[in-house]
Design an enzyme around this catalytic site. Structure first.
Site, mmCIF file in Angstrom:
data_model
loop_
_atom_site.group_PDB
_atom_site.id
_atom_site.type_symbol
_atom_site.label_atom_id
_atom_site.label_comp_id
_atom_site.label_asym_id
_atom_site.label_seq_id
_atom_site.Cartn_x
_atom_site.Cartn_y
_atom_site.Cartn_z
ATOM 1 N N HIS A 1 0.862 -1.182 0.000
ATOM 2 C CA HIS A 1 0.000 0.000 0.000
ATOM 3 C C HIS A 1 0.898 1.232 0.000
ATOM 4 O O HIS A 1 1.556 1.541 0.993
ATOM 5 C CB HIS A 1 -0.915 -0.018 1.231
ATOM 6 N N ARG B 1 -7.906 -5.437 3.340
ATOM 7 C CA ARG B 1 -7.231 -6.197 4.393
ATOM 8 C C ARG B 1 -8.148 -6.579 5.551
ATOM 9 O O ARG B 1 -7.651 -6.957 6.619
ATOM 10 C CB ARG B 1 -6.038 -5.396 4.913
#
Length: 242
Positions: free
Chosen positions: A89, A196
């Site tokens: 990310h 996530r």
């Protein structure tokens, strides 16, 4: 020669909010400048709950830039393999991680708890995890502890012989704990959470590894406390980042 360090085994992760400039009002000021210009300054101090409809609209119609007017910094302690996933990310994130070049790494290692599902059933892209047996859990614990202890002994032996930390660390496994500061804004955090975490409100299902989900759950709890209106809008609109 110094005494060898005793290994420590953990099954938890931690995500501690250490600094923030993040609340629902920041989103509203940032959004209203588009239509009100300098008059948006008059909204500073206004109750954001009176404008929860605007926040919901921004999330629903994916007007994402106002959410970037926020900032949160977390101190995260987790196994190295979690950070390797975490650092996929990049947009809207910054990281600074503990360095194995500049400090001697401590023998703190991850061993999954007995609640961690162990057995993968099915093929990649279409699989699920099942609990596994007590015997499988015992084998996992034994083999992990043995591998960790041998790896750290090799690391320590090289350091004791004068080999540089940046070289000796090569033998250490990804189950070693590391720590890092991770800074994000609400928009980048929503994208992270959408991928996530698993959640019944998610419009698109995600299948994260459990260990990074454990970090994400703690971060979400802190964020929900700081920005309850944005968090509610995120859930109401399928947990898709605007």
């Amino acid at each position: 020669m110094p005494e060898p360090k005793e290994p420590v085994f953990r099954s938890d992760v931690t995500a501690q909010l250490v600094k923030h400039s993040a609340d629902d009002a920041h989103v509203l000021w940032s959004a209203r400048v588009s239509t009100q210009g300098e008059q948006s300054l008059d909204q500073i101090g206004a109750d954001p709950a009176r404008s929860k409809g605007l926040i919901n609209y921004l999330v629903r119609d994916r007007h994402g830039s106002p959410f970037e007017a926020t900032s949160m910094t977390f101190f995260i302690s987790a196994p190295i393999f979690v950070f390797r996933e975490f650092m996929r990310h990049r947009a809207g994130w910054s990281y600074n991680e503990s360095s194995g070049r500049y400090r001697e790494l401590e023998p703190v290692f991850y061993i999954p708890s007995s609640q961690r599902k162990l057995v993968q059933v099915g093929k990649a892209g279409a699989y699920r995890f099942e609990t596994g047996t007590q015997a499988q859990h015992s084998i996992m614990v034994r083999e992990m502890r043995d591998a960790y202890e041998r790896a750290y002994a090799a690391y320590q032996a090289m350091l004791d012989d004068g080999i540089a930390r940046e070289v000796a660390r090569s033998v250490l496994p990804v189950g070693l704990y590391s720590s890092a500061y991770a800074t994000c804004n609400a928009r980048s955090l929503m994208h992270f959470l959408g991928l996530r975490t698993t959640h019944p409100d998610a419009a698109t299902p995600s299948f994260p590894q459990r260990e990074i989900e454990m970090v994400a759950e703690q971060m979400e709890g802190e964020w929900a406390r700081l920005m309850p209106l944005t968090h509610a809008a995120f859930n109401a609109n399928g947990r898709v980042a605007p």
